[in-house]
Design an enzyme around this catalytic site. Structure first.
Site, mmCIF file in Angstrom:
data_model
loop_
_atom_site.group_PDB
_atom_site.id
_atom_site.type_symbol
_atom_site.label_atom_id
_atom_site.label_comp_id
_atom_site.label_asym_id
_atom_site.label_seq_id
_atom_site.Cartn_x
_atom_site.Cartn_y
_atom_site.Cartn_z
ATOM 1 N N SER A 1 15.317 -15.824 14.609
ATOM 2 C CA SER A 1 16.634 -16.138 15.165
ATOM 3 C C SER A 1 17.634 -16.171 14.021
ATOM 4 O O SER A 1 17.243 -16.308 12.850
ATOM 5 C CB SER A 1 16.562 -17.522 15.825
ATOM 6 N N TYR B 1 14.432 -26.485 15.819
ATOM 7 C CA TYR B 1 14.330 -25.064 16.182
ATOM 8 C C TYR B 1 14.554 -24.188 14.949
ATOM 9 O O TYR B 1 13.789 -23.254 14.679
ATOM 10 C CB TYR B 1 15.357 -24.745 17.272
ATOM 11 N N ALA B 2 15.618 -24.494 14.189
ATOM 12 C CA ALA B 2 15.933 -23.695 12.995
ATOM 13 C C ALA B 2 14.770 -23.745 12.008
ATOM 14 O O ALA B 2 14.372 -22.711 11.457
ATOM 15 C CB ALA B 2 17.218 -24.184 12.346
ATOM 16 N N ALA B 3 14.189 -24.923 11.821
ATOM 17 C CA ALA B 3 13.063 -25.037 10.882
ATOM 18 C C ALA B 3 11.908 -24.151 11.337
ATOM 19 O O ALA B 3 11.272 -23.460 10.537
ATOM 20 C CB ALA B 3 12.610 -26.495 10.782
ATOM 21 N N SER B 4 11.652 -24.142 12.651
ATOM 22 C CA SER B 4 10.536 -23.324 13.161
ATOM 23 C C SER B 4 10.832 -21.840 12.974
ATOM 24 O O SER B 4 9.930 -21.048 12.711
ATOM 25 C CB SER B 4 10.273 -23.631 14.637
ATOM 26 N N LYS B 5 12.094 -21.447 13.090
ATOM 27 C CA LYS B 5 12.442 -20.034 12.955
ATOM 28 C C LYS B 5 12.533 -19.607 11.480
ATOM 29 O O LYS B 5 12.301 -18.449 11.156
ATOM 30 C CB LYS B 5 13.732 -19.725 13.718
HETATM 31 P P1 NAD Z 1 13.156 -17.455 27.304
HETATM 32 O O1 NAD Z 1 13.162 -18.927 27.395
HETATM 33 O O2 NAD Z 1 13.839 -16.653 28.362
HETATM 34 O O3 NAD Z 1 11.668 -16.902 27.122
HETATM 35 C C1 NAD Z 1 10.718 -17.511 26.291
HETATM 36 C C2 NAD Z 1 9.362 -17.312 26.901
HETATM 37 O O4 NAD Z 1 8.362 -17.940 26.104
HETATM 38 C C3 NAD Z 1 9.273 -17.890 28.306
HETATM 39 O O5 NAD Z 1 8.765 -16.915 29.175
HETATM 40 C C4 NAD Z 1 8.285 -19.027 28.128
HETATM 41 O O6 NAD Z 1 7.496 -19.271 29.270
HETATM 42 C C5 NAD Z 1 7.424 -18.520 26.977
HETATM 43 N N1 NAD Z 1 6.675 -19.609 26.381
HETATM 44 C C6 NAD Z 1 7.156 -20.792 25.919
HETATM 45 N N2 NAD Z 1 6.139 -21.576 25.538
HETATM 46 C C7 NAD Z 1 4.991 -20.895 25.763
HETATM 47 C C8 NAD Z 1 3.615 -21.189 25.601
HETATM 48 N N3 NAD Z 1 3.190 -22.375 25.139
HETATM 49 N N4 NAD Z 1 2.713 -20.252 25.959
HETATM 50 C C9 NAD Z 1 3.110 -19.080 26.453
HETATM 51 N N5 NAD Z 1 4.394 -18.731 26.637
HETATM 52 C C10 NAD Z 1 5.326 -19.642 26.300
HETATM 53 O O7 NAD Z 1 13.789 -17.102 25.894
HETATM 54 P P2 NAD Z 1 14.229 -15.699 25.270
HETATM 55 O O8 NAD Z 1 15.677 -15.778 25.083
HETATM 56 O O9 NAD Z 1 13.620 -14.567 25.992
HETATM 57 O O10 NAD Z 1 13.559 -15.868 23.842
HETATM 58 C C11 NAD Z 1 12.556 -15.020 23.333
HETATM 59 C C12 NAD Z 1 12.421 -15.275 21.846
HETATM 60 O O11 NAD Z 1 13.662 -14.953 21.205
HETATM 61 C C13 NAD Z 1 12.132 -16.742 21.504
HETATM 62 O O12 NAD Z 1 11.205 -16.787 20.453
HETATM 63 C C14 NAD Z 1 13.482 -17.269 21.057
HETATM 64 O O13 NAD Z 1 13.359 -18.337 20.160
HETATM 65 C C15 NAD Z 1 14.087 -16.040 20.413
HETATM 66 N N6 NAD Z 1 15.556 -16.081 20.371
HETATM 67 C C16 NAD Z 1 16.299 -16.218 21.520
HETATM 68 C C17 NAD Z 1 17.674 -16.285 21.428
HETATM 69 C C18 NAD Z 1 18.562 -16.456 22.638
HETATM 70 O O14 NAD Z 1 19.770 -16.731 22.469
HETATM 71 N N7 NAD Z 1 18.062 -16.283 23.845
HETATM 72 C C19 NAD Z 1 18.299 -16.204 20.169
HETATM 73 C C20 NAD Z 1 17.515 -16.063 19.035
HETATM 74 C C21 NAD Z 1 16.143 -16.000 19.142
#
Ligand code: NAD
Length: 266
Positions: free
Chosen positions: A149, A162-166
């Site tokens: 992210s 969240y930032a730390a994890s990313k």
């Molecule tokens: P989202 O919430 O729509 O999808 C995340 C998915 O991860 C969901 O389907 C959820 O069920 C699944 N998940 C969570 N915990 C889980 C577990 N224990 N086991 C299996 N599946 C699990 O989010 P997104 O926007 O599609 O995000 C996808 C990735 O992109 C994430 O890693 C997120 O951190 C990253 N991201 C998203 C954004 C944003 O603005 N949407 C920005 C930067 C990074």
């Protein structure tokens, strides 16, 4: 829709985690349009089957494998990789899109939240990758894309856990990339700013509530703070992931590729 040809990932088997979420779901559709065979995983079986129905006309039923898994559970990670391998053979590509938001400002954080965010976004993703990677090592082939992210490159207000994890995701992506490239396996990360999914909506809603403004106003403010004037679409992020999986990206190694409408400069 994919911007790539339907031959770009022909016959490649790609496992996508978080396929029930916004970015994972769209990535599955884009990769299907490139000829990939897909294992889609998430926790919501109904949503996975809905996605499968959309993929079948593009790649055929025999080329889509659905498996539910909670990635924080070791046994479920193992079963996922074993069954994907059995159903569609060697996993050429892995897209780690599963993730959770989390947190709030530091004074609101509790241990359980921090543990959960680090577990899903970092630890469980790393150990799932290890299982797939061990097979890639035997073949000396494979491509891995991790979702980090913009928050993984710099601090973001109210987002410490969240930032730390990313940041951790980028740390292991780049360290692993150095080891993996010796075996012809590439590992990269994608770093989006806000993307139009539930995760971003939740974060924007929370900030709007704190400010006492409506969700709509919060969305408008978030967009206005981005130089391009809008948040990214899932399709734009999916196309970047797709590019990293192709041969066109064969010398891109250990990158943390931003997609943020210029927001990284703010
Ligand atoms: P989202 O919430 O729509 O999808 C995340 C998915 O991860 C969901 O389907 C959820 O069920 C699944 N998940 C969570 N915990 C889980 C577990 N224990 N086991 C299996 N599946 C699990 O989010 P997104 O926007 O599609 O995000 C996808 C990735 O992109 C994430 O890693 C997120 O951190 C990253 N991201 C998203 C954004 C944003 O603005 N949407 C920005 C930067 C990074």
């Amino acid at each position: 829709m994919s911007i790539f040809s339907n031959e770009a990932l022909k016959h490649k088997h790609v496992l996508i985690t978080g396929a029930t979420g916004g970015i994972g779901y769209e990535t599955a559709k884009v990769l299907a349009g490139m000829g990939a065979r897909l294992t889609i995983t998430g926790r919501n079986e109904e949503k996975l089957n809905e996605l499968k129905q959309q993929l079948i006309p593009v790649v055929g039923e025999e080329n889509v494998f659905v498996k539910t898994a909670d990635l924080t559970v070791e046994k479920e990670r193992e079963e996922l990789v074993l069954s994907a391998d059995k159903a569609l053979g060697f996993i050429n590509g892995l897209v780690n899109s599963a993730g959770i938001g989390g947190g709030g400002v530091v004074e609101e954080l509790d241990e359980a939240t921090v543990e959960r965010v680090m577990n899903v976004n970092f630890k469980s993703t790393l150990f799932l990758t290890q299982l797939v990677y061990s097979r890639m090592l035997e073949k000396k082939e494979g491509d891995i894309v991790n979702l980090s992210s913009l928050s993984g490159l710099r601090g973001t207000h109210g987002n410490t856990a969240y930032a730390a994890s990313k940041f951790a995701v980028i740390g292991w992506t780049q360290s692993m990339a150095l080891e993996a490239i010796e075996h012809k396996i590439r590992v990269n990360a994608v770093c989006p700013g806000y993307v139009d999914t539930e995760m971003a909506w939740n974060s924007i809603r929370k900030k709007a509530e704190k400010k006492g403004v409506s969700f709509e106003e919060g969305m408008n403010e978030a967009a206005a703070a981005i130089p391009s004037g809008r948040i990214s679409t899932t399709e734009e992020v999916a196309n970047m992931i797709a590019f990293l999986l192709t041969d066109a990206a064969r010398n891109i190694v250990g990158e943390a590729m931003k997609i943020s409408g210029g927001n990284f400069m703010r």
